[in-house]
Design a protein around this motif. Structure first.
Motif, PDB file in Angstrom:
ATOM      1  N   TRP A 143       5.124  -3.786   1.131  1.00 12.99           N
ATOM      2  CA  TRP A 143       3.851  -3.759   0.404  1.00 12.99           C
ATOM      3  C   TRP A 143       3.523  -2.354  -0.090  1.00 12.99           C
ATOM      4  O   TRP A 143       3.178  -2.162  -1.266  1.00 12.99           O
ATOM      5  N   ILE A 144       3.644  -1.338   0.786  1.00 10.29           N
ATOM      6  CA  ILE A 144       3.326   0.029   0.385  1.00 10.29           C
ATOM      7  C   ILE A 144       4.307   0.535  -0.662  1.00 10.29           C
ATOM      8  O   ILE A 144       3.906   1.106  -1.691  1.00 10.29           O
ATOM      9  N   GLN A 145       5.597   0.323  -0.423  1.00  7.76           N
ATOM     10  CA  GLN A 145       6.603   0.873  -1.322  1.00  7.76           C
ATOM     11  C   GLN A 145       6.722   0.100  -2.632  1.00  7.76           C
ATOM     12  O   GLN A 145       6.813   0.693  -3.700  1.00  7.76           O
ATOM     13  N   ASN A 146       6.721  -1.234  -2.536  1.00  8.26           N
ATOM     14  CA  ASN A 146       6.896  -2.050  -3.728  1.00  8.26           C
ATOM     15  C   ASN A 146       5.579  -2.497  -4.339  1.00  8.26           C
ATOM     16  O   ASN A 146       5.362  -2.357  -5.543  1.00  8.26           O
ATOM     17  N   GLY A 147       4.708  -3.030  -3.475  1.00  6.88           N
ATOM     18  CA  GLY A 147       3.445  -3.545  -3.997  1.00  6.88           C
ATOM     19  C   GLY A 147       2.557  -2.465  -4.584  1.00  6.88           C
ATOM     20  O   GLY A 147       1.854  -2.688  -5.569  1.00  6.88           O
ATOM     21  N   LEU A 148       2.569  -1.267  -3.979  1.00  7.87           N
ATOM     22  CA  LEU A 148       1.730  -0.174  -4.469  1.00  7.87           C
ATOM     23  C   LEU A 148       2.568   0.920  -5.130  1.00  7.87           C
ATOM     24  O   LEU A 148       2.235   1.380  -6.229  1.00  7.87           O
ATOM     25  N   ASP A 150       5.895   1.059  -6.357  1.00  4.80           N
ATOM     26  CA  ASP A 150       6.615   0.707  -7.584  1.00  4.80           C
ATOM     27  C   ASP A 150       5.670   0.336  -8.712  1.00  4.80           C
ATOM     28  O   ASP A 150       6.034   0.422  -9.890  1.00  4.80           O
ATOM     29  N   ALA A 151       4.451  -0.070  -8.352  1.00  3.75           N
ATOM     30  CA  ALA A 151       3.455  -0.411  -9.374  1.00  3.75           C
ATOM     31  C   ALA A 151       2.726   0.835  -9.885  1.00  3.75           C
ATOM     32  O   ALA A 151       1.855   0.732 -10.751  1.00  3.75           O
ATOM     33  N   GLY A 152       3.080   2.003  -9.332  1.00  2.00           N
ATOM     34  CA  GLY A 152       2.468   3.248  -9.786  1.00  2.00           C
ATOM     35  C   GLY A 152       1.045   3.451  -9.318  1.00  2.00           C
ATOM     36  O   GLY A 152       0.279   4.185  -9.944  1.00  2.00           O
ATOM     37  N   LEU A 153       0.698   2.834  -8.183  1.00  2.00           N
ATOM     38  CA  LEU A 153      -0.676   2.923  -7.700  1.00  2.00           C
ATOM     39  C   LEU A 153      -0.872   4.022  -6.657  1.00  2.00           C
ATOM     40  O   LEU A 153      -1.999   4.445  -6.414  1.00  2.00           O
ATOM     41  N   LEU A 154       0.218   4.487  -6.044  1.00  2.00           N
ATOM     42  CA  LEU A 154       0.096   5.535  -5.042  1.00  2.00           C
ATOM     43  C   LEU A 154      -0.076   6.899  -5.701  1.00  2.00           C
ATOM     44  O   LEU A 154       0.422   7.143  -6.806  1.00  2.00           O
ATOM     45  N   ARG A 155      -0.765   7.794  -5.004  1.00  2.00           N
ATOM     46  CA  ARG A 155      -0.904   9.157  -5.490  1.00  2.00           C
ATOM     47  C   ARG A 155       0.470   9.794  -5.658  1.00  2.00           C
ATOM     48  O   ARG A 155       1.386   9.542  -4.884  1.00  2.00           O
ATOM     49  N   ASP A 156       0.589  10.643  -6.679  1.00  2.00           N
ATOM     50  CA  ASP A 156       1.857  11.324  -6.917  1.00  2.00           C
ATOM     51  C   ASP A 156       2.226  12.187  -5.718  1.00  2.00           C
ATOM     52  O   ASP A 156       1.386  12.919  -5.173  1.00  2.00           O
ATOM     53  N   GLY A 157       3.479  12.116  -5.304  1.00  3.99           N
ATOM     54  CA  GLY A 157       3.965  12.937  -4.213  1.00  3.99           C
ATOM     55  C   GLY A 157       3.640  12.417  -2.835  1.00  3.99           C
ATOM     56  O   GLY A 157       4.038  13.021  -1.835  1.00  3.99           O
TER      57      GLY A 157
END
Length: 219
Positions: A143-148, A150-157
């Motif tokens: 969920w964190i890696q793909n759901g958020l 890969d969808a570009g929703l996580l803060r950069d870095g």
């Protein structure tokens, strides 16, 4: 009428019986060490014959597994839905589902989990717990890696693994910490406090690991 071999009559046809057994077993497993909980005690608390435990679940270990799986099923369903709908609001939804559907019905569950994981690694309750919760732990990673991520929703870095650890830490710690410590923070596992905690953790996580709505990372 011919009876099916091994099938108890009466309560076996009661659609509520299985859920009563799950409910009473969960309560006992939360309150007592695994080895102190007996099939007879579970059945007695549920008001049914012990043969029905064998009928519905097979044995104590299989009943324990059913308790765990049915308790965490709302989170599993939520993770799967979040992977299908990669939107920022899934983080808020996940946090609230955890408190409203799992902790509200079994606030002692996290403490029981920690107690069971303190058992020897080759013990029955440890193995059942580990196998059951490995599924949820893997889903948090996906969920964190793909759901958020890969969808570009996580803060950069941002490190996805540390973001996952933050999610687990925030949602779990208040419920496994010594009650006397949490009282110092004015927290108790009541419906009101759980709702406040859900709202707070959602704000902290959303503001800390997700990009701002305009797509910019936090300063």
């Amino acid at each position: 009428m011919t009876k099916t071999p091994g099938r108890p009559s009466g309560d076996a046809r009661d659609s509520d019986t299985r859920q009563r057994l799950i409910r009473e077993a969960r309560s006992l497993f939360i309150d007592l060490p695994y080895h102190q909980v007996s099939v007879r005690q579970i059945a007695r608390n549920a008001g049914v014959d012990a043969a029905l435990v064998r009928y519905y679940f097979g044995n104590k270990g299989q009943l324990f597994e059913a308790v765990l799986r049915e308790t965490i099923e709302p989170m599993v369903t939520a993770f799967q839905a979040a992977l299908a709908n990669r939107r920022p609001e899934t983080l808020d939804a996940m946090t609230h589902i955890y408190y409203r559907t799992i902790i509200s019905q079994a606030p002692g569950m996290p403490r029981m989990v920690m107690r069971i994981l303190g058992n020897p690694a080759d013990s029955e309750p440890f193995n059942i717990m580990y196998q059951t919760f490995s599924r949820v732990i893997e889903l948090t990673r996906v969920w964190i890696q793909n759901g958020l991520g890969d969808a570009g929703l996580l803060r950069d870095g941002l490190d996805p693994e540390l973001a996952r650890l933050s999610f687990v830490s925030l949602t779990l710690f208040p419920l496994i910490a010594p009650p006397v410590l949490m009282q110092k923070f004015g927290f108790s596992p009541t419906t009101e406090h759980l709702e406040r905690l859900a709202n707070h953790n959602s704000e902290v996580l959303t503001g800390g690991i997700l990009k701002r709505p305009n797509g910019d990372s936090h300063e």
